[in-house]
Design a protein around this motif. Structure first.
Motif, PDB file in Angstrom:
ATOM      1  N   ARG A  79      -6.360 -90.616 -19.064  1.00  0.00           N
ATOM      2  CA  ARG A  79      -7.301 -90.896 -20.165  1.00  0.00           C
ATOM      3  C   ARG A  79      -7.281 -89.760 -21.184  1.00  0.00           C
ATOM      4  O   ARG A  79      -7.301 -89.982 -22.395  1.00  0.00           O
ATOM      5  CB  ARG A  79      -8.713 -91.092 -19.611  1.00  0.00           C
ATOM      6  CG  ARG A  79      -8.986 -92.522 -19.145  1.00  0.00           C
ATOM      7  CD  ARG A  79     -10.470 -92.797 -19.033  1.00  0.00           C
ATOM      8  NE  ARG A  79     -11.075 -92.003 -17.988  1.00  0.00           N
ATOM      9  CZ  ARG A  79     -11.400 -92.469 -16.763  1.00  0.00           C
ATOM     10  NH1 ARG A  79     -11.208 -93.743 -16.482  1.00  0.00           N
ATOM     11  NH2 ARG A  79     -11.945 -91.690 -15.866  1.00  0.00           N
ATOM     12  N   ARG A  82      -4.239 -90.088 -23.297  1.00  0.00           N
ATOM     13  CA  ARG A  82      -4.314 -91.175 -24.274  1.00  0.00           C
ATOM     14  C   ARG A  82      -4.874 -90.711 -25.615  1.00  0.00           C
ATOM     15  O   ARG A  82      -4.498 -91.209 -26.671  1.00  0.00           O
ATOM     16  CB  ARG A  82      -5.192 -92.313 -23.730  1.00  0.00           C
ATOM     17  CG  ARG A  82      -4.412 -93.369 -22.997  1.00  0.00           C
ATOM     18  CD  ARG A  82      -3.620 -94.266 -23.957  1.00  0.00           C
ATOM     19  NE  ARG A  82      -2.574 -94.974 -23.233  1.00  0.00           N
ATOM     20  CZ  ARG A  82      -1.276 -94.712 -23.327  1.00  0.00           C
ATOM     21  NH1 ARG A  82      -0.834 -93.764 -24.122  1.00  0.00           N
ATOM     22  NH2 ARG A  82      -0.403 -95.406 -22.647  1.00  0.00           N
ATOM     23  N   ARG A  86      -1.176 -91.962 -28.228  1.00  0.00           N
ATOM     24  CA  ARG A  86      -1.645 -93.350 -28.146  1.00  0.00           C
ATOM     25  C   ARG A  86      -0.583 -94.302 -27.591  1.00  0.00           C
ATOM     26  O   ARG A  86      -0.898 -95.227 -26.863  1.00  0.00           O
ATOM     27  CB  ARG A  86      -2.051 -93.878 -29.536  1.00  0.00           C
ATOM     28  CG  ARG A  86      -3.125 -93.109 -30.223  1.00  0.00           C
ATOM     29  CD  ARG A  86      -4.177 -94.031 -30.868  1.00  0.00           C
ATOM     30  NE  ARG A  86      -5.473 -93.370 -30.823  1.00  0.00           N
ATOM     31  CZ  ARG A  86      -6.354 -93.509 -29.838  1.00  0.00           C
ATOM     32  NH1 ARG A  86      -6.124 -94.310 -28.827  1.00  0.00           N
ATOM     33  NH2 ARG A  86      -7.490 -92.859 -29.867  1.00  0.00           N
ATOM     34  N   ALA A 107      -7.213 -98.226 -20.088  1.00  0.00           N
ATOM     35  CA  ALA A 107      -6.632 -97.059 -20.760  1.00  0.00           C
ATOM     36  C   ALA A 107      -5.132 -97.230 -20.991  1.00  0.00           C
ATOM     37  O   ALA A 107      -4.458 -96.282 -21.400  1.00  0.00           O
ATOM     38  CB  ALA A 107      -6.903 -95.800 -19.950  1.00  0.00           C
TER      39      ALA A 107
END
Ligand SMILES: *Cc1c(COP(=O)(O)O)cnc(C)c1O
Length: 399
Positions: A79, A82, A86, A107
């Protein structure tokens, strides 16, 4: 402090040790490993806060160097990743906790499925969507992953048909020792698996595995340690560039006579008149207490920690304290061994592998232990060659 006061954000003071992380060296190391992987793509393993270097800085630098696929250990790390990458492919090595598929899907993370149960749960949770995942087959570690015979049986039964794009992987037990017989057994087992799983992408090698002479061909290399400057070929010259440099502040210098002792428990005795320097770095900073320099180790010929002062190796005198370490700076240049001077704990030719060895551990543990109290300085962005960044990282001294 009143109950309503927020704790102050960590702001290093003048006594803080400086941890310099060369992101250009990190990027250059990734490109070197990618080039060495020939036809295979090259991922980056960034678990444990990118081996202590800082995930939020390391991942963008690796992406800038060209890396598109990342491995983390835990969902929380995925997470975090991320937020700074992206679109990257991100695999979670710990796989699927019971009921955990939802948070992975939310996620956009890919589990490394470690058992038949995890496969069933993932396929069910994907509801026919066939989301990507990796399948980890255990070929000798007995840690995570399906046993090879079970994987082959399940394959024949069609148990993996509900998976989307799938990556077949295994993990090496003794890759850093090319003479270990288990390397060939794991390589043979993986070749057989790759044949049975024809059409799947494959991933075999960690840092050292990429340097094994008879590694099976695979589609995706999975290095971690070597990216951060660790030597993937122990006992041979390190082909990687140093990424981490750690420098601590000298707080006080004193001269002691022969027979004086230093540190808790008096475990070190001056063999003659010595000059000692106390530096502001201890085991609370993640530097192992086991690196202490004691009379018992000297007698037994066991290596102990050293730091560089004015370019000279200065041994640790006594056991590390929580916040302090004592160095024997008798042989260091007098102008360097002074209050406010610097002791290099990692860097300038003192490699993390040696630091680990001198602490009775491995460089991996040194990296992942790098503490929260340091002033962290990042150099470069992953794209540069880093030549002459002025960070001093590994420049000279290494020989
Ligand atoms: C940590 C890890 C790696 C990376 O290993 P290094 O020795 O750091 O290169 C690769 N694969 C798996 C499964 C791992 O757990």
């Amino acid at each position: 402090m009143s109950p309503n006061d927020e704790p102050a954000e960590h702001e290093p003071g003048a006594d803080a040790a400086t941890l310099t992380i060369d992101l250009d060296a990190l990027g250059a190391n990734w490109r070197r490993l990618r080039d060495a992987s020939r036809d295979a793509a090259c991922a980056a393993v960034v678990k444990a806060n990118a081996y202590g270097t800082g995930l939020e800085r390391a991942v963008p630098a690796l992406a800038k160097a060209g890396c598109r696929t990342f491995f983390v250990a835990q969902v929380s790390e995925g997470r975090r990743l991320r937020h700074v990458a992206r679109d990257a492919e991100v695999y979670v090595l710990d796989g699927l906790a019971p009921g955990g598929a939802g948070e992975l899907i939310a996620a956009n993370l890919r589990p490394v499925l470690n058992s038949a149960e995890e496969v069933r749960e993932w396929v069910a949770a994907c509801g026919g969507a066939g989301l990507p995942a990796a399948l980890h087959v255990d070929t000798g570690m007995n840690r995570l992953g399906l046993p090879a015979d079970e994987a082959l049986r399940l394959k024949a039964e069609g148990a993996f048909d509900g998976l989307g794009e799938a990556l077949l992987m295994t993990h090496l037990v003794s890759a850093e020792d090319p003479a270990a017989p288990i390397n060939a057994r794991q390589a043979d087992a993986f070749r057989a698996l790759a044949q049975a799983f024809a059409g799947w992408r494959t991933s075999f090698a960690n840092s050292s595995g990429g340097f094994l002479p008879d590694a099976p061909p695979c589609d995706l290399a999975r290095p971690g340690y070597s990216l951060y400057g660790g030597n993937p070929t122990p006992g041979r010259e390190n082909p990687m560039r140093p990424v981490v440099r750690l420098e601590a502040v000298i707080l006080q210098v004193r001269d002691v006579p022969a027979g004086a002792t230093a540190g808790y428990g008096s475990h070190w005795t001056a063999p003659g008149p010595r000059r000692l320097a106390t530096i502001a770095l201890g085991y609370a900073d993640g530097y192992p207490r086991a690196a202490g320099g004691t009379d018992a180790k000297t007698r037994a010929g066991v290596p102990a920690g050293v730091a560089l002062v004015g370019g000279v190796r200065c041994p640790f005198s006594g056991v590390l304290s929580m916040d302090l370490t004592i160095l024997d700076v008798t042989d260091a240049p007098a102008e360097a061994a002074v209050r406010g001077g610097r002791a290099v704990m990692i860097g300038d030719g003192l490699e993390i592998d040696e630091v680990g060895m001198r602490a009775g551990t491995i460089g991996y543990e040194i990296l992942t232990g790098l503490g929260p109290r340091y002033r962290r300085v990042y150099v470069g962005d992953g794209a540069g060659t880093g030549a002459g960044t002025g960070s001093g990282t590994g420049a000279g001294g290494g020989g």
